[in-house]
Design an enzyme around this catalytic site. Structure first.
Site, PDB file in Angstrom:
ATOM      1  N   ASP A 543      25.756  12.747  26.154  1.00 25.90           N
ATOM      2  CA  ASP A 543      24.643  13.202  26.586  1.00 25.90           C
ATOM      3  C   ASP A 543      23.378  12.390  26.399  1.00 25.90           C
ATOM      4  O   ASP A 543      23.169  11.891  25.414  1.00 25.90           O
ATOM      5  CB  ASP A 543      24.215  14.675  25.756  1.00 25.90           C
ATOM      6  CG  ASP A 543      23.044  15.195  26.130  1.00 25.90           C
ATOM      7  OD1 ASP A 543      22.176  14.604  26.917  1.00 25.90           O
ATOM      8  OD2 ASP A 543      22.762  16.443  25.942  1.00 25.90           O
ATOM      9  N   HIS A 544      22.777  11.789  27.532  1.00 31.59           N
ATOM     10  CA  HIS A 544      22.167  10.712  27.780  1.00 31.59           C
ATOM     11  C   HIS A 544      20.614  10.939  27.061  1.00 31.59           C
ATOM     12  O   HIS A 544      19.878  10.416  26.697  1.00 31.59           O
ATOM     13  CB  HIS A 544      21.977   9.976  28.968  1.00 31.59           C
ATOM     14  CG  HIS A 544      21.374   8.738  29.109  1.00 31.59           C
ATOM     15  ND1 HIS A 544      21.472   7.918  27.791  1.00 31.59           N
ATOM     16  CD2 HIS A 544      21.410   7.791  29.964  1.00 31.59           C
ATOM     17  CE1 HIS A 544      21.219   6.379  28.099  1.00 31.59           C
ATOM     18  NE2 HIS A 544      21.048   6.566  29.404  1.00 31.59           N
ATOM     19  N   ARG A 545      20.567  12.222  26.893  1.00 32.89           N
ATOM     20  CA  ARG A 545      19.308  12.836  26.427  1.00 32.89           C
ATOM     21  C   ARG A 545      19.098  12.420  24.758  1.00 32.89           C
ATOM     22  O   ARG A 545      18.053  12.165  24.219  1.00 32.89           O
ATOM     23  CB  ARG A 545      18.904  14.116  26.322  1.00 32.89           C
ATOM     24  CG  ARG A 545      19.051  14.638  27.963  1.00 32.89           C
ATOM     25  CD  ARG A 545      18.994  16.288  28.050  1.00 32.89           C
ATOM     26  NE  ARG A 545      20.076  16.674  27.436  1.00 32.89           N
ATOM     27  CZ  ARG A 545      20.059  18.052  27.137  1.00 32.89           C
ATOM     28  NH1 ARG A 545      19.326  18.982  27.683  1.00 32.89           N
ATOM     29  NH2 ARG A 545      21.311  18.507  26.738  1.00 32.89           N
ATOM     30  N   ILE A 547      22.099  10.338  23.215  1.00 35.60           N
ATOM     31  CA  ILE A 547      22.428   8.770  22.992  1.00 35.60           C
ATOM     32  C   ILE A 547      22.185   7.959  23.906  1.00 35.60           C
ATOM     33  O   ILE A 547      22.471   8.203  25.264  1.00 35.60           O
ATOM     34  CB  ILE A 547      23.936   9.131  22.815  1.00 35.60           C
ATOM     35  CG1 ILE A 547      24.408   9.986  21.545  1.00 35.60           C
ATOM     36  CG2 ILE A 547      24.769   7.604  22.698  1.00 35.60           C
ATOM     37  CD1 ILE A 547      26.058  10.490  21.599  1.00 35.60           C
TER      38      ILE A 547
END
Length: 571
Positions: A543-545, A547
Site C-alpha cells: 500500500d503506497h499510502r 510504504i
C-alpha cells in the site's frame, strides 16, 4: 355431492366501478380455478397510467370459471369469475354480483357526489383572501371511507411550476395507491405535507399561484377523483365488488394529460412501481422499493421481486460487490449482455466463498494504491536444508514455513510492514504481534487461513500449523476466527507451475502481501564464474499510502538475505 351443491350458489364476480376508465390492463392474476378464498382476498390487480387497484373477492368461496389472464383489458362490469358460495351467504353477496352492471350507468353520477359534496367545506377559507390574488387552495379530495391515509411520496416542492393534472403527492391505503393531481396549472406555494403525514378529506395540501377559479380539492371532483381511494366500504352507493379501490383508476381519465404528471414527477426521481400489497410487504421487511428491480408488466415490482431482493441482500456478496463499485469509486458497472445470442451457454452459480472473496478483493483493489516490486532469492542452501530436516524431524517441511519466518523476522526491522492505516487515514496502527496468513486454494475458492504468533514459533511448529489449517480449508471446516487478524499475507503459485512474477492484491486492512512463484535453476555470477543456483521469484505488493518505494526496497533486500542464509533467522 348433490346435497352439498344444493347448499351452495354460484355468484358472478365482475369488475367494479373504475371511475370512468375503461380497458384497464390486468397486470397480475392472484388466484386460479378451484382456489378456496376468503372474503376480501385479492383476485387480480388492474393498473392504469396513474393508479394500481387490487380487486377483492366480495365473499368467501371457491373460484370457478376464471376467465381473465394477465394482459387482458377490463372495463366496469366485465366478468372475472364465479364464486361458489354457501347458500346462507349467497343472498348477502348477491347484490354485488348484479350491481356492477348497473353501476356502469350511474358511473358518471358517482363522481359528482363524491368530490363535490366533500369539497365545499374547504372553499370558504380561501375566500378570505386567496381567490382575488390568483391563489388557489388545494385540499385532499374525497377518500371514500378512509381516514388518516399516509403520504408515501411528495412529488413537488415549494416554488415548483406544475401543469394541470401533474401529480402532487402519492397516498396509500391498505389496498390502493393514488396520485393526487393538481386541479390546475400554477406555482406551488405553502406546501404543508411531507412523506409520513396522514391526511383526511379536506386537509390542506398547498396553494397554486396563478391558478384561476375557486378553491377545490385536488383531483377535480368532476374529472380526477370520483373516489380516489377505495377500500372497505366505499360508500352505500358502491357495490360490494367495487369496495376495493375503484377510484384509483379515476386518474387515468386525465390520461390525456399524463405527460404533465410525469414531468412533475421527474425532479423527485423515479418512483417505485408497485401495488399496495407489495408496498406493505416491503415496509414490513424494511425494503427500499426503489432498489428493487421489477419483473412485472411495465417494470412493476411484485412481492416475489421483494423476496428475491431480500434473499440476495442476505447472501451479502453480490450487493457488497455492487456497493464497492458504486460507493464513490465513480466506476460504471459493466453493461449486461445476453450471451445466448452468440451460442449455447450454461449458468453456474458461484460458491459463497467466491462471492465473498470477490467483494473483498474489489474493495482492496479500488481503495489501495498498489505498487509491486520484483526480486529473486537464492534458496539453494535452504532447499537442501529443507529436504534433510524433513527426514530428520519426520515432519513434512514445505517452503512456506521458512518464508513465513523470514517475513516475520524482517518485519521486526521494518515495522511499517506490520501496521494498518487508521480509518481516518491520519495515523498508522503498529502491531505488537505477528500473525501471517497464507492463500489456500480449495474446491470452493480462495481462503486465507492465519497462523498466529509467528515470532514465537519455530519452523517445525509453523509447518504443523500450516498443514492443519490447509486441511481444514480443503474440508471447508475453517472457523471465522482462523481467518481473521492477519498482519501480512503470502500467496504462493509455485506449486501450480507459475515461474514468472505476478501482482498479488493486498489483503486489506493489511498493507503488504508477498507473491511467490516457482523456483528454477539459473546461472548466477559469483564474481569469478557462473554457478548454478536455485532462484525463487518474489513479488511484493504494498500500500503506497503507508510504504514508500525506498522503504519497500530495503525490506525486500533484507528478506532476500534472510531467505538466502538460514543462519540469519537464528539471530
Amino acid at each position: 355431492m348433490e346435497g352439498l351443491n344444493a347448499m351452495s350458489k354460484l355468484q358472478d364476480v365482475k369488475v367494479p366501478d373504475l371511475g370512468g376508465s375503461s380497458d384497464v390492463p390486468v397486470i397480475e392474476v392472484l388466484v386460479k380455478d378451484g382456489d378456496a378464498i376468503e372474503k376480501d382476498a385479492v383476485l387480480l390487480v388492474l393498473e392504469s397510467d396513474k393508479a394500481t387497484m387490487e380487486v377483492p373477492a366480495p365473499a368467501a368461496g371457491i373460484v370457478r370459471g376464471l376467465v381473465v389472464k394477465v394482459g387482458d383489458k377490463l372495463s366496469q362490469g366485465s366478468l372475472i369469475c364465479q364464486l361458489e358460495v354457501e347458500g346462507a351467504a349467497a343472498p348477502a353477496a348477491a347484490p354485488p354480483a348484479a350491481s356492477p352492471a348497473p353501476t356502469a350507468e350511474p358511473k358518471p353520477a358517482a363522481p359528482a357526489p363524491v368530490a363535490v359534496v366533500q369539497t365545499p367545506p374547504p372553499q370558504p377559507s380561501p375566500a378570505s383572501g386567496g381567490g382575488s390574488t390568483g391563489m388557489r387552495r388545494v385540499t385532499v379530495p374525497d377518500l371514500g371511507s378512509f381516514k388518516d391515509v399516509p403520504v408515501i411520496e411528495v412529488l413537488v416542492a415549494d416554488g415548483a411550476s406544475v401543469e394541470k393534472d401533474a401529480a402532487l403527492l402519492v397516498l396509500e391505503s391498505d389496498k390502493s395507491t393514488m396520485e393526487v393531481p393538481a386541479p390546475a396549472a400554477g406555482t406551488v406555494r405553502g406546501l404543508k405535507v411531507k412523506a409520513g403525514d396522514k391526511l383526511n378529506v379536506g386537509d390542506f395540501i398547498c396553494e397554486l399561484e396563478g391558478a384561476s377559479g375557486p378553491a377545490v380539492s385536488a383531483g377535480s371532483p368532476s374529472k380526477n377523483v370520483p373516489s380516489p381511494l377505495v377500500g372497505e366500504g366505499r360508500g352505500e352507493g358502491a357495490t360490494e365488488a367495487g369496495r376495493p379501490q375503484a377510484p384509483p383508476p379515476p386518474q387515468p381519465s386525465p390520461a390525456s394529460g399524463g405527460g404533465s404528471a410525469s414531468a412533475a414527477t421527474t425532479p423527485a426521481g423515479d418512483a417505485a412501481h408497485a401495488g399496495p400489497a407489495t408496498r406493505k410487504f416491503a415496509r414490513e421487511l424494511g425494503v427500499d422499493l426503489s432498489q428493487v428491480k421489477g419483473s412485472g408488466a411495465k417494470g412493476r415490482v411484485t412481492i416475489e421481486d421483494v423476496q428475491a431482493h431480500v434473499k440476495a441482500r442476505m447472501s451479502a456478496a453480490p450487493t457488497a460487490t455492487a456497493a464497492v463499485v458504486s460507493g464513490g469509486s465513480g466506476i460504471p458497472p459493466i453493461p449486461a449482455q445476453d450471451f445466448s445470442q452468440y451460442g449455447p451457454i450454461e449458468r453456474k452459480e458461484l460458491a459463497r466463498i467466491r462471492k465473498l472473496s470477490a467483494a473483498h478483493l474489489s474493495r482492496s483493489w479500488l481503495n489501495i494504491p498498489h505498487v509491486t516490486q520484483f526480486d529473486e532469492a537464492d534458496i539453494t542452501e535452504l532447499e537442501a536444508f529443507r529436504k534433510t530436516a524433513s527426514e530428520d524431524t519426520g515432519v513434512k517441511l514445505t517452503l512456506l514455513p521458512f518464508l513465513m519466518k523470514a517475513v516475520a523476522t524482517a518485519m521486526k526491522a521494518y515495522p511499517e510492514f506490520n501496521s494498518s492505516l487508521a480509518p481516518e487515514g491520519d495515523a498508522l496502527i503498529l502491531k505488537q504481534y505477528c500473525h501471517i496468513g497464507f492463500a489456500a486454494d480449495t474446491p470452493n475458492g480462495l481462503v486465507v487461513p492465519v497462523v498466529r504468533d509467528v515470532w514465537s514459533k519455530g519452523i517445525v511448529q509453523l509447518a504443523q500449523d500450516c498443514a492443519d489449517l490447509a486441511k481444514k480449508a480443503r474440508d471447508g471446516k475453517l472457523k471465522p476466527e482462523e481467518m481473521r487478524g492477519g498482519c501480512f499475507s503470502i500467496s504462493s503459485l509455485g506449486g501450480l507451475g507459475v515461474s514468472g512474477g505476478f501482482t498479488p492484491i493486498v489483503n486489506a486492512p493489511e498493507v503488504a502481501i508477498l507473491g511467490v512463484s516457482k523456483a528454477s535453476m539459473k546461472p548466477v555470477w559469483d564474481g569469478k564464474t557462473f554457478q548454478p543456483r536455485l532462484m525463487l521469484p518474489l513479488s511484493l505488493s504494498y500500500d503506497h499510502r503507508v510504504i514508500d518505494g525506498a522503504y519497500a526496497a530495503r525490506y525486500t533486500v533484507a528478506l532476500v538475505k534472510l531467505i538466502g542464509d538460514l543462519r540469519r533467522l537464528a539471530l
